[in-house]
Motif scaffolding. Structure first.
Motif, PDB file in Angstrom:
ATOM      1  N   MET A   1      43.506  89.356  31.265  1.00 22.71           N
ATOM      2  CA  MET A   1      43.718  87.863  31.726  1.00 22.71           C
ATOM      3  C   MET A   1      42.601  87.033  30.982  1.00 22.71           C
ATOM      4  SD  MET A   1      45.728  85.424  32.758  1.00 22.71           S
ATOM      5  CE  MET A   1      45.856  83.923  33.222  1.00 22.71           C
ATOM      6  N   ASN A   2      41.436  87.270  30.961  1.00 24.39           N
ATOM      7  CA  ASN A   2      40.428  86.769  30.656  1.00 24.39           C
ATOM      8  C   ASN A   2      40.269  86.698  28.984  1.00 24.39           C
ATOM      9  OD1 ASN A   2      39.258  85.643  33.040  1.00 24.39           O
ATOM     10  ND2 ASN A   2      37.855  87.285  33.300  1.00 24.39           N
ATOM     11  N   LEU A   9      41.162  79.781  23.423  1.00 25.75           N
ATOM     12  CA  LEU A   9      40.000  79.128  23.242  1.00 25.75           C
ATOM     13  C   LEU A   9      39.603  79.423  21.882  1.00 25.75           C
ATOM     14  CD1 LEU A   9      38.462  79.130  26.697  1.00 25.75           C
ATOM     15  CD2 LEU A   9      39.581  77.144  25.614  1.00 25.75           C
ATOM     16  N   ILE A  10      39.214  80.394  21.421  1.00 27.22           N
ATOM     17  CA  ILE A  10      38.649  80.666  20.066  1.00 27.22           C
ATOM     18  C   ILE A  10      39.745  80.249  19.062  1.00 27.22           C
ATOM     19  CG2 ILE A  10      38.011  82.272  18.290  1.00 27.22           C
ATOM     20  CD1 ILE A  10      36.789  83.947  20.594  1.00 27.22           C
ATOM     21  N   VAL A  63      33.775  82.054  29.216  1.00 25.26           N
ATOM     22  CA  VAL A  63      34.937  82.926  29.982  1.00 25.26           C
ATOM     23  C   VAL A  63      34.477  84.331  30.086  1.00 25.26           C
ATOM     24  CG1 VAL A  63      37.264  83.703  30.092  1.00 25.26           C
ATOM     25  CG2 VAL A  63      36.561  81.154  29.600  1.00 25.26           C
ATOM     26  N   ASN A  64      34.170  84.972  29.134  1.00 30.20           N
ATOM     27  CA  ASN A  64      33.638  86.405  28.933  1.00 30.20           C
ATOM     28  C   ASN A  64      32.797  87.113  29.909  1.00 30.20           C
ATOM     29  OD1 ASN A  64      34.388  89.042  27.939  1.00 30.20           O
ATOM     30  ND2 ASN A  64      32.936  88.775  26.197  1.00 30.20           N
ATOM     31  N   LYS A  65      31.657  86.092  30.115  1.00 28.81           N
ATOM     32  CA  LYS A  65      30.715  86.363  30.913  1.00 28.81           C
ATOM     33  C   LYS A  65      30.886  86.739  32.265  1.00 28.81           C
ATOM     34  CE  LYS A  65      27.347  84.950  27.568  1.00 28.81           C
ATOM     35  NZ  LYS A  65      26.349  86.136  27.127  1.00 28.81           N
ATOM     36  N   LYS A  66      31.979  86.155  32.872  1.00 25.31           N
ATOM     37  CA  LYS A  66      32.134  86.343  34.244  1.00 25.31           C
ATOM     38  C   LYS A  66      32.839  87.626  34.719  1.00 25.31           C
ATOM     39  CE  LYS A  66      32.929  81.548  35.478  1.00 25.31           C
ATOM     40  NZ  LYS A  66      34.117  80.696  35.957  1.00 25.31           N
TER      41      LYS A  66
END
Length: 66
Positions: A1-2, A9-10, A63-66
């Protein structure tokens, strides 16, 4: 999902940056009177598009950091 959200977003960020850059360099109206040519631009919307595009790109990295 992420990963899906990150890709969306990109793509949206890059599209807004390209659109904002295009709107920034193209004149809205031009008048040619003899030897003089006048062009007008309203760059307010272009700056808004570029800003939103940058925010979307930064958000895609967060978003990818979480």
């Amino acid at each position: 999902m992420n990963k899906t959200i990150k890709i969306i977003l990109i793509v949206a960020g890059l599209a807004l940056l390209i659109y904002g850059g295009y709107e920034l360099v193209t004149p809205e109206a031009s008048v040619d009177i003899g030897i003089a040519e006048f062009e007008t631009q309203n760059n307010k919307n272009a700056y808004i598009s570029i800003g939103i595009g940058l925010v979307a790109l930064v958000a895609s990295f967060i978003v990818n950091k979480k």
